[in-house]
Scaffold this motif. Structure first.
Motif, PDB file in Angstrom:
ATOM      1  N   LEU A   1       0.847  -1.204   0.000  1.00 39.98           N
ATOM      2  CA  LEU A   1       0.000   0.000   0.000  1.00 39.98           C
ATOM      3  C   LEU A   1       0.877   1.247   0.000  1.00 39.98           C
ATOM      4  O   LEU A   1       1.823   1.355   0.784  1.00 39.98           O
ATOM      5  CB  LEU A   1      -0.887   0.058   1.245  1.00 39.98           C
ATOM      6  CG  LEU A   1      -2.107  -0.851   1.330  1.00 39.98           C
ATOM      7  CD1 LEU A   1      -3.066  -0.311   2.390  1.00 39.98           C
ATOM      8  CD2 LEU A   1      -2.824  -0.982   0.006  1.00 39.98           C
ATOM      9  N   SER A   2       0.529   2.199  -0.855  1.00 37.75           N
ATOM     10  CA  SER A   2       1.289   3.452  -0.877  1.00 37.75           C
ATOM     11  C   SER A   2       0.793   4.334   0.263  1.00 37.75           C
ATOM     12  O   SER A   2      -0.345   4.180   0.729  1.00 37.75           O
ATOM     13  CB  SER A   2       1.115   4.156  -2.222  1.00 37.75           C
ATOM     14  OG  SER A   2      -0.110   4.839  -2.217  1.00 37.75           O
ATOM     15  N   PRO A   3       1.625   5.279   0.693  1.00 37.45           N
ATOM     16  CA  PRO A   3       1.215   6.173   1.797  1.00 37.45           C
ATOM     17  C   PRO A   3      -0.053   6.952   1.462  1.00 37.45           C
ATOM     18  O   PRO A   3      -0.780   7.355   2.357  1.00 37.45           O
ATOM     19  CB  PRO A   3       2.402   7.128   1.937  1.00 37.45           C
ATOM     20  CG  PRO A   3       3.560   6.446   1.302  1.00 37.45           C
ATOM     21  CD  PRO A   3       3.010   5.534   0.244  1.00 37.45           C
TER      22      PRO A   3
ATOM     23  N   TYR B   1      -1.625   2.865   6.800  1.00 36.66           N
ATOM     24  CA  TYR B   1      -1.455   3.402   8.143  1.00 36.66           C
ATOM     25  C   TYR B   1      -0.790   4.773   8.113  1.00 36.66           C
ATOM     26  O   TYR B   1      -0.925   5.549   9.064  1.00 36.66           O
ATOM     27  CB  TYR B   1      -0.700   2.394   9.014  1.00 36.66           C
ATOM     28  CG  TYR B   1      -1.556   1.192   9.370  1.00 36.66           C
ATOM     29  CD1 TYR B   1      -2.954   1.268   9.367  1.00 36.66           C
ATOM     30  CD2 TYR B   1      -0.989  -0.022   9.729  1.00 36.66           C
ATOM     31  CE1 TYR B   1      -3.748   0.175   9.707  1.00 36.66           C
ATOM     32  CE2 TYR B   1      -1.769  -1.124  10.074  1.00 36.66           C
ATOM     33  CZ  TYR B   1      -3.143  -1.018  10.062  1.00 36.66           C
ATOM     34  OH  TYR B   1      -3.917  -2.094  10.406  1.00 36.66           O
ATOM     35  N   HIS B   2      -0.077   5.088   7.023  1.00 37.11           N
ATOM     36  CA  HIS B   2       0.412   6.453   6.848  1.00 37.11           C
ATOM     37  C   HIS B   2      -0.789   7.415   6.835  1.00 37.11           C
ATOM     38  O   HIS B   2      -0.795   8.445   7.519  1.00 37.11           O
ATOM     39  CB  HIS B   2       1.168   6.602   5.515  1.00 37.11           C
ATOM     40  CG  HIS B   2       2.570   6.084   5.553  1.00 37.11           C
ATOM     41  ND1 HIS B   2       2.863   4.736   5.533  1.00 37.11           N
ATOM     42  CD2 HIS B   2       3.756   6.728   5.596  1.00 37.11           C
ATOM     43  CE1 HIS B   2       4.177   4.580   5.570  1.00 37.11           C
ATOM     44  NE2 HIS B   2       4.749   5.761   5.606  1.00 37.11           N
ATOM     45  N   HIS B   3      -1.776   7.063   6.043  1.00 36.67           N
ATOM     46  CA  HIS B   3      -2.970   7.905   5.921  1.00 36.67           C
ATOM     47  C   HIS B   3      -3.700   7.988   7.267  1.00 36.67           C
ATOM     48  O   HIS B   3      -4.113   9.065   7.711  1.00 36.67           O
ATOM     49  CB  HIS B   3      -3.886   7.307   4.844  1.00 36.67           C
ATOM     50  CG  HIS B   3      -5.072   8.183   4.541  1.00 36.67           C
ATOM     51  ND1 HIS B   3      -6.291   8.041   5.180  1.00 36.67           N
ATOM     52  CD2 HIS B   3      -5.219   9.209   3.681  1.00 36.67           C
ATOM     53  CE1 HIS B   3      -7.128   8.946   4.723  1.00 36.67           C
ATOM     54  NE2 HIS B   3      -6.513   9.667   3.818  1.00 36.67           N
TER      55      HIS B   3
ATOM     56  N   ILE C   1       7.169   5.543   9.941  1.00 34.99           N
ATOM     57  CA  ILE C   1       6.162   4.494   9.719  1.00 34.99           C
ATOM     58  C   ILE C   1       6.780   3.563   8.682  1.00 34.99           C
ATOM     59  O   ILE C   1       7.329   4.044   7.677  1.00 34.99           O
ATOM     60  CB  ILE C   1       4.843   5.062   9.154  1.00 34.99           C
ATOM     61  CG1 ILE C   1       4.309   6.192  10.050  1.00 34.99           C
ATOM     62  CG2 ILE C   1       3.790   3.948   9.011  1.00 34.99           C
ATOM     63  CD1 ILE C   1       3.038   6.859   9.516  1.00 34.99           C
ATOM     64  N   PRO C   2       6.724   2.244   8.891  1.00 33.37           N
ATOM     65  CA  PRO C   2       7.304   1.359   7.868  1.00 33.37           C
ATOM     66  C   PRO C   2       6.729   1.677   6.485  1.00 33.37           C
ATOM     67  O   PRO C   2       5.538   1.975   6.342  1.00 33.37           O
ATOM     68  CB  PRO C   2       6.893  -0.040   8.342  1.00 33.37           C
ATOM     69  CG  PRO C   2       6.714   0.099   9.816  1.00 33.37           C
ATOM     70  CD  PRO C   2       6.173   1.496  10.024  1.00 33.37           C
TER      71      PRO C   2
END
Ligand code: PGA
Length: 291
Positions: free
Chosen positions: A117-119, A125-127, A146-147
């Motif tokens: 998943l891209s940020p 989880y970035h989002h 964040i990984p």
């Protein structure tokens, strides 16, 4: 790794020893920690509501941040995602807005991220972290970790070693927030994960993917892999606090607390930690059984 030894002095935290629910003494005496000699099991704190629980924890975190900031240092916070910590982040945002709590001197490390998943993806989880915390406080973007779920497969091993190194360079994690999955995972350490595991690429358990299906609009869209801190990484945090709310978590919380540390319930390794706590609402707490 020597992470713990890198900073002198005790943790700025002292999770309150006061147990709001007096039945807890009885609960703990029904659990099997004694077989491990000196009971060093985690503290179990049960509040009537999750809101009361997060107010306590946010207060502890704020005190830790303020103390470390006064000392001229940086506070290192380990963060979790999922529905459980959302009210905690709301309370931290409130403390920032209404009580002047600054995150300027805070460094963060998130537990995990879905692989692939891209940020920018709404399910990443970035989002999640931007939405619930980072965009609402004064944290410096360069101190957020964040990984990266988009690391090419042949670079994952190097990337994960660098994530570990970044934690060490930051002085280790002062307080790690954890949720618990119905599989007993902390981070995305699915069973069997033992206490030698480090940050790595893992395969998600079918139960975990099922629990995430509604967020992704169906099971088929849930990633099959993730990058997660390991159990060894988590156990090196100076303080670890596992949050769980609601009846849905009661069974796994009870099993984890009652278990000797075992890779079949990865959360049970917290039972070995010198400063770990389970912060629960009444619905998630182990049932009280008269002694
Ligand atoms: P949840 O997830 O907070 O959405 O229940 C917790 C976890 O899987 O760690």
């Amino acid at each position: 790794m020597g992470v713990k030894g890198e900073r002198d002095g005790p943790s700025p935290h002292r999770i309150s020893k006061e147990k709001p629910n007096q039945n807890l003494k009885n609960i703990m005496s029904n659990l099997s920690m004694e077989q491990w000699g000196e009971p060093i099991g985690p503290e179990v704190m049960v509040h009537s509501t999750s809101q009361q629980a997060v107010e306590q924890l946010a207060g502890e975190i704020a005190a830790g941040i303020r103390k470390r900031t006064r000392q001229g240092g940086r506070y290192v916070l380990g963060l979790a995602t999922g529905s459980t910590p959302i009210p905690l982040y709301e309370e931290l945002v409130r403390l920032h807005r209404e009580e002047g709590l600054s995150f300027e001197k805070v460094t963060t490390f998130n537990l995990d991220e879905y692989y692939g998943l891209s940020p920018e993806s709404e399910q990443s989880y970035h989002h999640f972290m931007q939405k619930h915390l980072f965009s609402k406080v004064d944290i410096a973007p360069e101190r957020i970790h964040i990984p990266d779920g988009m690391v090419p497969r042949n670079e994952v091993e190097r990337y994960c070693a660098e994530y570990e190194e970044a934690i060490t360079q930051a002085g280790g994690i002062d307080l790690q927030i954890l949720g618990i999955g119905r599989t007993g995972h902390i981070g995305f350490n699915e069973p069997p994960s033992d206490d030698s595991t480090r940050t790595r690429l893992v395969t998600l358990d079918p139960v975990t993917r099922q629990d995430a299906a509604s967020d992704f609009g169906g099971l088929d869209f849930v990633p099959k892999e993730a990058i997660t801190m390991g159990i060894a990484t988590i156990l090196e945090a100076r303080t670890a606090v596992l949050l769980a709310w609601g009846e849905r978590k009661q069974e796994i919380v009870s099993r984890s607390l009652a278990s000797s540390p075992s890779s079949s319930i990865p959360a049970s390794f917290l039972n070995l930690h010198q400063d770990a706590a389970y912060l629960l609402d009444e619905a998630a707490a182990p049932e009280f059984q008269p002694a």
